[in-house]
Structure formats: C-alpha cells, structure tokens
Design a protein around this motif. Sequence first.
Motif, PDB file in Angstrom:
ATOM      1  N   SER A   1      -4.803   5.030 -75.636  1.00 52.95           N
ATOM      2  CA  SER A   1      -3.544   5.703 -75.950  1.00 52.95           C
ATOM      3  C   SER A   1      -3.800   7.103 -76.488  1.00 52.95           C
ATOM      4  O   SER A   1      -3.079   8.039 -76.165  1.00 52.95           O
ATOM      5  CB  SER A   1      -2.730   4.881 -76.943  1.00 52.95           C
ATOM      6  OG  SER A   1      -3.478   4.642 -78.102  1.00 52.95           O
TER       7      SER A   1
ATOM      8  N   ARG B   1      -5.883  -0.342 -63.864  1.00 52.60           N
ATOM      9  CA  ARG B   1      -4.498   0.046 -64.146  1.00 52.60           C
ATOM     10  C   ARG B   1      -3.516  -0.893 -63.456  1.00 52.60           C
ATOM     11  O   ARG B   1      -2.511  -1.304 -64.039  1.00 52.60           O
ATOM     12  CB  ARG B   1      -4.242   1.483 -63.688  1.00 52.60           C
ATOM     13  CG  ARG B   1      -4.506   2.486 -64.770  1.00 52.60           C
ATOM     14  CD  ARG B   1      -4.000   3.866 -64.382  1.00 52.60           C
ATOM     15  NE  ARG B   1      -5.150   4.734 -64.421  1.00 52.60           N
ATOM     16  CZ  ARG B   1      -5.687   5.350 -63.386  1.00 52.60           C
ATOM     17  NH1 ARG B   1      -5.161   5.266 -62.210  1.00 52.60           N
ATOM     18  NH2 ARG B   1      -6.742   6.103 -63.524  1.00 52.60           N
TER      19      ARG B   1
ATOM     20  N   TRP C   1      -3.431  -4.178 -65.269  1.00 48.79           N
ATOM     21  CA  TRP C   1      -2.691  -4.053 -66.526  1.00 48.79           C
ATOM     22  C   TRP C   1      -1.187  -4.038 -66.260  1.00 48.79           C
ATOM     23  O   TRP C   1      -0.412  -4.699 -66.942  1.00 48.79           O
ATOM     24  CB  TRP C   1      -3.133  -2.801 -67.264  1.00 48.79           C
ATOM     25  CG  TRP C   1      -2.381  -2.570 -68.529  1.00 48.79           C
ATOM     26  CD1 TRP C   1      -1.537  -1.545 -68.803  1.00 48.79           C
ATOM     27  CD2 TRP C   1      -2.397  -3.387 -69.700  1.00 48.79           C
ATOM     28  NE1 TRP C   1      -1.019  -1.677 -70.064  1.00 48.79           N
ATOM     29  CE2 TRP C   1      -1.528  -2.800 -70.633  1.00 48.79           C
ATOM     30  CE3 TRP C   1      -3.052  -4.553 -70.037  1.00 48.79           C
ATOM     31  CZ2 TRP C   1      -1.302  -3.339 -71.882  1.00 48.79           C
ATOM     32  CZ3 TRP C   1      -2.825  -5.091 -71.297  1.00 48.79           C
ATOM     33  CH2 TRP C   1      -1.964  -4.480 -72.197  1.00 48.79           C
ATOM     34  N   ARG C   2      -0.762  -3.302 -65.234  1.00 47.52           N
ATOM     35  CA  ARG C   2       0.669  -3.266 -64.897  1.00 47.52           C
ATOM     36  C   ARG C   2       1.167  -4.644 -64.482  1.00 47.52           C
ATOM     37  O   ARG C   2       2.279  -5.034 -64.818  1.00 47.52           O
ATOM     38  CB  ARG C   2       0.921  -2.240 -63.793  1.00 47.52           C
ATOM     39  CG  ARG C   2       0.819  -0.824 -64.284  1.00 47.52           C
ATOM     40  CD  ARG C   2       1.096   0.157 -63.189  1.00 47.52           C
ATOM     41  NE  ARG C   2       0.899   1.514 -63.670  1.00 47.52           N
ATOM     42  CZ  ARG C   2       0.506   2.508 -62.924  1.00 47.52           C
ATOM     43  NH1 ARG C   2       0.281   2.324 -61.638  1.00 47.52           N
ATOM     44  NH2 ARG C   2       0.352   3.711 -63.431  1.00 47.52           N
TER      45      ARG C   2
ATOM     46  N   ILE D   1      -0.028  -7.546 -65.440  1.00 45.02           N
ATOM     47  CA  ILE D   1       0.051  -8.374 -66.654  1.00 45.02           C
ATOM     48  C   ILE D   1       1.309  -8.022 -67.447  1.00 45.02           C
ATOM     49  O   ILE D   1       2.027  -8.908 -67.920  1.00 45.02           O
ATOM     50  CB  ILE D   1      -1.217  -8.196 -67.516  1.00 45.02           C
ATOM     51  CG1 ILE D   1      -2.411  -8.856 -66.812  1.00 45.02           C
ATOM     52  CG2 ILE D   1      -1.029  -8.771 -68.909  1.00 45.02           C
ATOM     53  CD1 ILE D   1      -3.752  -8.518 -67.433  1.00 45.02           C
ATOM     54  N   LYS D   2       1.597  -6.719 -67.585  1.00 46.51           N
ATOM     55  CA  LYS D   2       2.805  -6.300 -68.306  1.00 46.51           C
ATOM     56  C   LYS D   2       4.058  -6.808 -67.608  1.00 46.51           C
ATOM     57  O   LYS D   2       5.005  -7.259 -68.257  1.00 46.51           O
ATOM     58  CB  LYS D   2       2.843  -4.781 -68.431  1.00 46.51           C
ATOM     59  CG  LYS D   2       1.886  -4.237 -69.478  1.00 46.51           C
ATOM     60  CD  LYS D   2       1.802  -2.733 -69.506  1.00 46.51           C
ATOM     61  CE  LYS D   2       3.105  -2.043 -69.668  1.00 46.51           C
ATOM     62  NZ  LYS D   2       2.982  -0.580 -69.788  1.00 46.51           N
ATOM     63  N   LEU D   3       4.081  -6.738 -66.277  1.00 43.43           N
ATOM     64  CA  LEU D   3       5.236  -7.216 -65.519  1.00 43.43           C
ATOM     65  C   LEU D   3       5.426  -8.720 -65.722  1.00 43.43           C
ATOM     66  O   LEU D   3       6.535  -9.182 -65.969  1.00 43.43           O
ATOM     67  CB  LEU D   3       5.068  -6.899 -64.032  1.00 43.43           C
ATOM     68  CG  LEU D   3       6.178  -7.391 -63.111  1.00 43.43           C
ATOM     69  CD1 LEU D   3       7.506  -6.724 -63.461  1.00 43.43           C
ATOM     70  CD2 LEU D   3       5.811  -7.124 -61.661  1.00 43.43           C
TER      71      LEU D   3
ATOM     72  N   HIS E   1       4.449 -10.525 -68.238  1.00 45.86           N
ATOM     73  CA  HIS E   1       4.885 -10.743 -69.620  1.00 45.86           C
ATOM     74  C   HIS E   1       6.373 -10.420 -69.762  1.00 45.86           C
ATOM     75  O   HIS E   1       7.128 -11.171 -70.395  1.00 45.86           O
ATOM     76  CB  HIS E   1       4.053  -9.893 -70.572  1.00 45.86           C
ATOM     77  CG  HIS E   1       4.479 -10.011 -71.992  1.00 45.86           C
ATOM     78  ND1 HIS E   1       4.243 -11.142 -72.742  1.00 45.86           N
ATOM     79  CD2 HIS E   1       5.164  -9.158 -72.786  1.00 45.86           C
ATOM     80  CE1 HIS E   1       4.753 -10.971 -73.946  1.00 45.86           C
ATOM     81  NE2 HIS E   1       5.316  -9.777 -73.999  1.00 45.86           N
ATOM     82  N   SER E   2       6.801  -9.318 -69.157  1.00 43.42           N
ATOM     83  CA  SER E   2       8.196  -8.906 -69.243  1.00 43.42           C
ATOM     84  C   SER E   2       9.116  -9.944 -68.602  1.00 43.42           C
ATOM     85  O   SER E   2      10.142 -10.325 -69.175  1.00 43.42           O
ATOM     86  CB  SER E   2       8.370  -7.553 -68.552  1.00 43.42           C
ATOM     87  OG  SER E   2       9.714  -7.195 -68.513  1.00 43.42           O
TER      88      SER E   2
ATOM     89  N   SER F   1       9.233 -13.134 -70.741  1.00 45.20           N
ATOM     90  CA  SER F   1      10.012 -12.898 -71.971  1.00 45.20           C
ATOM     91  C   SER F   1      11.513 -12.932 -71.666  1.00 45.20           C
ATOM     92  O   SER F   1      12.293 -13.532 -72.405  1.00 45.20           O
ATOM     93  CB  SER F   1       9.657 -11.543 -72.577  1.00 45.20           C
ATOM     94  OG  SER F   1       8.365 -11.546 -73.042  1.00 45.20           O
TER      95      SER F   1
END
Length: 157
Positions: A111, A137, A140-141, A143-145, A147-148, A151
């Motif tokens: 960051s 990258r 990571w995207r 994994i974020k997707l 998780h989103s 959730s």
Amino acid sequence: LARVKLSSRAPSQFGLAGVAPEPGLRAGDDGVFEVHPVSTWLQRRELSKAPVRLLKIDVEGGEIDVLRGAVPILVRDAPELILEAATPAEQQALDQHLAPFGYRRLLRFCSTPTWHYSASADSRFFVRWRRAALAARLRWRWIKLQHSISSRMRRAA
C-alpha cells in the motif's frame, strides 16, 4: 553516529521511525548507535566476497543514503532491489539515482509504494516478473471478489 527519530506524523508507530545522524553524538550515549555503509557492514562480518542478490531497503525516506553506501555492491553484483518510495518525488529520486547503474523500475508492491528495480538486461527476465505480478494481482482480485460475494450473501440471508 546516529539516533532513532520517531515520526512526527505518528510517534507511537515505531515502524515509521527513521535514523537521524546528528553532530555531537558520542558513542555510549543513550540511544546512540553506529551507522555504516552496507559494504562496510558486509566486510566486518567477513561477507564482502559473497555475492549480494537482493537488497530490500525500507528506511522511511533514507533509501538513497543507503544506496550511496551500497555503490560497490550495486556495481559488483547488480542485486535486485526492493525499495520503498512513499511519494512520487522519492520515486523519481530513486529512478534518477539508479539509472547510471543500469537499473529500471519494474513493479509496485504494498500500500505504501514499494518498487522492484532490476539491472538485468535479459528481457525474458522482465516478462517473467510482469507475468508473475499480473498473476498475483488477478489472484488477489479474485479472492476479494469471492469475499465480497460471500459477505453480501450472508447479509442478505
């Protein structure tokens, strides 16, 4: 000789501390320590002949000072460099300082902008690093997707 200097932005965060060489410091004073170039440090530990393949430097704005002390290593071994440059001005200063040694900035990490510099002339090397970074990258995207979505599904239930 130098002393640890806490950040004025966040004095409670020791990770943001820097090193402040000051005139008049004496060895043995509280909080005072010796500062040596990287090449001298390696020589004192009888490692001066060992090739250096990677240098990771994160010293809160003092990266160029460290690199000045590592010139013999940059010339002899051309190690891969991982350097923090929190501002565009710091990044530009690193670019200018490393260009005469044949270094190019490849990839950004973290960051707080942390850059991979390489002096390798092999273009296949750069392609491999770029592919690896792109894969990381994308992973990571993904994994974020995931998780989103999970959730949102939990909240909707």
